[in-house]
Enzyme design. Structure first.
Site, short mmCIF file in Angstrom:
data_model
loop_
_atom_site.label_atom_id
_atom_site.label_comp_id
_atom_site.label_asym_id
_atom_site.label_seq_id
_atom_site.Cartn_x
_atom_site.Cartn_y
_atom_site.Cartn_z
N TRP A 326 -3.18 2.02 -9.10
CA TRP A 326 -4.39 1.25 -9.42
C TRP A 326 -5.23 1.96 -10.48
CZ3 TRP A 326 -9.49 1.90 -6.41
CH2 TRP A 326 -9.63 3.21 -5.95
N ASP A 327 -4.91 3.23 -10.73
CA ASP A 327 -5.62 4.03 -11.73
C ASP A 327 -5.76 3.29 -13.06
OD1 ASP A 327 -4.43 5.58 -9.69
OD2 ASP A 327 -4.52 7.40 -10.88
N GLU A 468 -7.88 7.92 1.16
CA GLU A 468 -6.57 7.87 1.83
C GLU A 468 -6.50 8.68 3.12
OE1 GLU A 468 -3.90 9.16 -1.23
OE2 GLU A 468 -3.67 7.13 -2.01
N LYS A 579 -11.71 11.62 1.28
CA LYS A 579 -11.02 12.23 0.14
C LYS A 579 -11.72 11.91 -1.18
CE LYS A 579 -6.53 12.23 -2.21
NZ LYS A 579 -5.20 11.64 -2.26
N GLN A 580 -12.11 10.63 -1.33
CA GLN A 580 -12.61 10.19 -2.64
C GLN A 580 -13.55 9.00 -2.46
OE1 GLN A 580 -8.35 9.18 -3.27
NE2 GLN A 580 -9.15 7.76 -4.80
#
Ligand code: BGC
Length: 733
Positions: A326-327, A468, A579-580
């Site tokens: 998806w980046d 994630e 995580k993000q």
């Protein structure tokens, strides 16, 4: 760091992998890691080919590296001088990132004095198959030199070897290596031409995987000797007869000569920068880091292709299986839309062309529509394994659910397609598969929805959001909102059918009215989490009941530094440590869903609980901070994204798997922060507006963007934004 030049002086063995990324050059067709001429696969030397994959046995499918025609080393007075083994007096590597030219200078200490090599190489931006190199040698005494140069077919892989056959032939003065991949028997041809001081007298040496010229000469004291090389790479992926094309193309370039090709390389890059460069007056570090990031995006962009995307680690090698995530749509697309919409179109065309793969994946899991690959290779094949992380304690593969549960991927494709169409005004993409792709993604989410009994609420359960570390959660806010967006976009296209014949034709397979009503209902009833009484939007059901702790505490619980933080029993799994950016990504995507106050409350809550374990994280926090009017809080996170490849030091391991490489999503994220965050640019309804909120050190910000066939040049100071239309020729879509 000087403007447009980055350099590293001194030799540090620990930096070999990082320098390979830092000094990478490329042209979208191939990426050449910034390794030294004498390096081999042990030093992760790679000429990484876009879109060519191979699988050997049970190993992961991964991209293939071409045999390396830059391979060169020398022996002086019978002794071999190469790094990392030999003693040096000085050593430096440099990159001119304005023009994609990579340099190296090493002074070796020999028994009788010193020998210096100075080199330059490039991946040609116009002639995409072409590589050029100059290799200069001088010594401070009369030295007897044996120069070895040619093609090294013993290439780096993680799950190879990928070549079953390697054939070497001499064609007049050209070395030709033909290799055949294991799985699909795809041909890879490298042809190389090299001369020393313009003279072609040489011997040849063949070993199992190396085909070299051996040139013996006396290097006279302080007299420059120079090796000039041109080489091409062709594969069965790009043409019917790679051997013929390689020979022909190389002959043409040899005819033109190195200097001519080098000049073209410079001109071509200058042209690319016209609409890409971002000027930041008052902050050289930020300006260099940002433009260096853009250099990386330009080096891997599919300018030459109609349908090709960009892997998460660019063209920097084997990591992440060379797969597309998806980046691309969420982090890189903006830069290309603003500067090179044709490349943006190729990125989305790749998704449209891989729709059948996405439909097959949906069917495989028992869903309708299109479930895009989490790690997409050619044909939309999902390279993500069910066991994507290795347990560092047992050495056993761990069951992870990225592939089955990261369902937000399909919405990212919809977002990319719709953004492309709105920005460029080019609806052709919709008529030729784009609209169908949007509808198929909406059908996928439709089949995921679960209605809670006795209520009118639709939920999406058992997913993984952008964070994630928490697997198989219910009602991840980001995912649900992106699904809602997908339904809304599908409805826009379905409504268009009544007044747009071509849209009606493109969607003729669907029962327009019935499906529109269904999607409208879905969009209304899908559960979208709201801020709780403290103003926090829970990332998923029950998130706030998890242990509330700090990143440091969680880190201190690790028994092994490479241990995976997420999954069934990771150190972060039962905590609120993420995580993000997750909720924060939602707030960036849909800024109007929340007030500035709500955004800031959530930024302040989530930021300290975020590990930033992905290079995709910092930029989202940075953009959101800007939209809360906090450019100073945004600034360090912006720099972190912009310097991801310059500084290195990102995560290199997930369990026992090497995940290093370049970080194009961080590069794209840094760009979005500069333009949309600090620059406050908004593009909508035929209007480009900008409300600057520059960080303290920035005196002026200047850049161009393209919007609906018009170039805008935007110059901002802290107080003012000037938006000027520029007239010049635009690329054909
Ligand atoms: C991140 C994903 C990302 C992938 C590739 C992972 O570490 O969690 O969001 O798509 O890396 O960059």
């Amino acid at each position: 760091m000087k403007n447009w030049i980055i350099e590293k002086t001194g030799f540090d063995q620990q930096e070999i992998a990082a320098n390979g990324n830092r000094f990478l050059c490329g042209n979208g067709y191939m990426g050449i890691r910034g390794t030294l001429e004498e390096y081999g696969k042990e030093q992760l030397c790679a000429i990484n080919l876009a879109g060519l994959y191979d699988k050997v046995g049970e190993g992961w499918r991964e991209p293939v590296n071409a045999p390396n025609p830059l391979y060169t080393f020398l022996c002086v007075d019978g002794v071999k001088y190469v790094l990392p083994q030999s003693e040096t007096i000085c050593h430096e590597q440099r990159l001119d990132y304005r023009h994609g030219l990579v340099y190296r200078k090493t002074v070796f200490k020999t028994a009788q004095g010193t020998v210096t090599i100075t080199t330059e190489h490039f991946a040609h931006m116009e002639k995409r198959h072409l590589i050029g190199m100059m290799y200069y040698i001088t010594s401070d005494y009369d030295a007897e030199v044996e120069l070895y140069t040619g093609i090294d077919a013993d290439v780096w892989d993680i799950n190879g070897p990928h070549y079953d056959e390697v054939n070497m032939n001499l064609d007049e003065n050209t070395l030709v290596v033909q290799a055949v991949t294991h799985e699909k028997k795809e041909k890879v041809v490298v042809a190389e031409y090299g001369v020393l001081n313009g003279i072609c007298e040489q011997a040849y040496e063949k070993s199992e995987k190396k085909f070299l010229r051996k040139i013996c000469f006396q290097c006279r004291k302080n007299k420059l000797a120079y090796l000039e090389k041109l080489a091409v790479v062709y594969t069965g992926n790009d043409c019917g007869d790679p051997l013929e094309d390689a020979k022909k193309d190389l002959a043409e370039s040899v005819n033109m000569g190195y200097s001519f090709m080098r000049k073209k390389q410079i001109d071509c890059w200058e042209e690319l920068w016209k609409n890409s460069e971002v000027e930041i007056t008052g902050d050289k570090d930020a300006e260099c880091a940002l433009n260096y990031s853009l250099y990386h995006l330009l080096s891997i962009a599919p300018f030459h292709a109609k349908s090709q995307s960009i892997p998460a680690r660019g063209l920097s090698g084997q990591t992440y299986k060379g797969a597309v995530f998806w980046d691309t749509e969420m982090f890189m697309l903006d830069f290309f839309l603003n500067s090179h919409p044709k490349a943006a179109k190729a990125l989305l065309q790749y998704r449209i062309d891989t729709l059948p793969g996405a439909q097959e994946k949906a069917r495989h899991y028992g869903y309708e529509g299109a479930f895009y690959a989490w790690e997409s290779q050619e044909g939309g094949f999902d390279a993500c394994s069910d066991y994507n992380v290795t347990d560092v304690f047992t050495g056993r593969p761990m069951r992870t659910y990225f592939k089955d549960k990261q369902v937000h991927i399909s919405a990212a494709i919809v977002y990319g397609i719709m953004k492309y169409v709105n920005r460029t005004g080019d609806s052709e993409l919709l008529y030729h598969g784009g609209a169908e792709t949007v509808l198929e993604c909406a059908r996928f989410y439709d089949s995921l929805l679960l209605q809670k009994v006795h209520t009118d609420v639709y939920e999406i359960r058992d997913v993984i959001g952008p964070d994630e570390y928490h697997e198989r959660v219910n009602n991840n806010g980001y995912t649900n909102r992106m699904a809602q967006y997908t339904f809304e976009q599908a409805c826009i296209l379905l409504r268009q059918c009544s007044k747009d014949k071509r849209m009606a034709e493109a969607l003729k397979e669907y029962d327009i009215e019935q499906i529109r009503m269904r999607f409208e209902d879905n969009a209304r009833k899908i559960y979208i989490p709201k801020p709780d009484k403290e103003g926090i939007v829970p990332q998923f059901d029950g998130y706030r009941k998890l242990e509330d702790t700090t990143v440091e505490k969680v880190r201190s619980r690790l028994l092994n530094e490479k241990e995976y933080w997420g999954g069934a029993y990771g150190v972060a799994s039962d905590t609120q440590i993420i995580k993000q950016a997750d909720v924060v990504t939602w707030m960036v995507m849909f800024p109007d869903d929340f007030t500035a106050e709500e955004k800031w409350i959530n930024w302040s809550y989530y930021e300290p609980r975020t590990e930033h374990g992905s290079s995709l994280s910092a930029c989202m926090y940075s953009i959101l901070a800007c939209s809360c009017g906090k450019p100073q809080e945004a600034y360090p996170l912006f720099l972190k994204s912009a310097q991801a490849d310059l500084k290195g030091g990102g995560k290199e391991w997930a369990g026992d798997i090497y995940i290093g490489g370049t970080h194009p999503a961080a590069a794209g994220g840094a760009y979005m922060t500069a333009i949309n965050g600090f620059g406050g640019v908004k593009i909508a309804d035929g209007q480009v507006t900008a409300v600057p909120q520059l960080p303290e050190s920035w005196e002026k910000l200047k850049f161009r963007i393209l919007y609906q066939n018009q170039i805008y040049e935007i110059t901002e100071t802290k107080e003012n934004a000037e938006i000027r239309k520029v007239s010049c020729e635009l690329e054909e879509m």
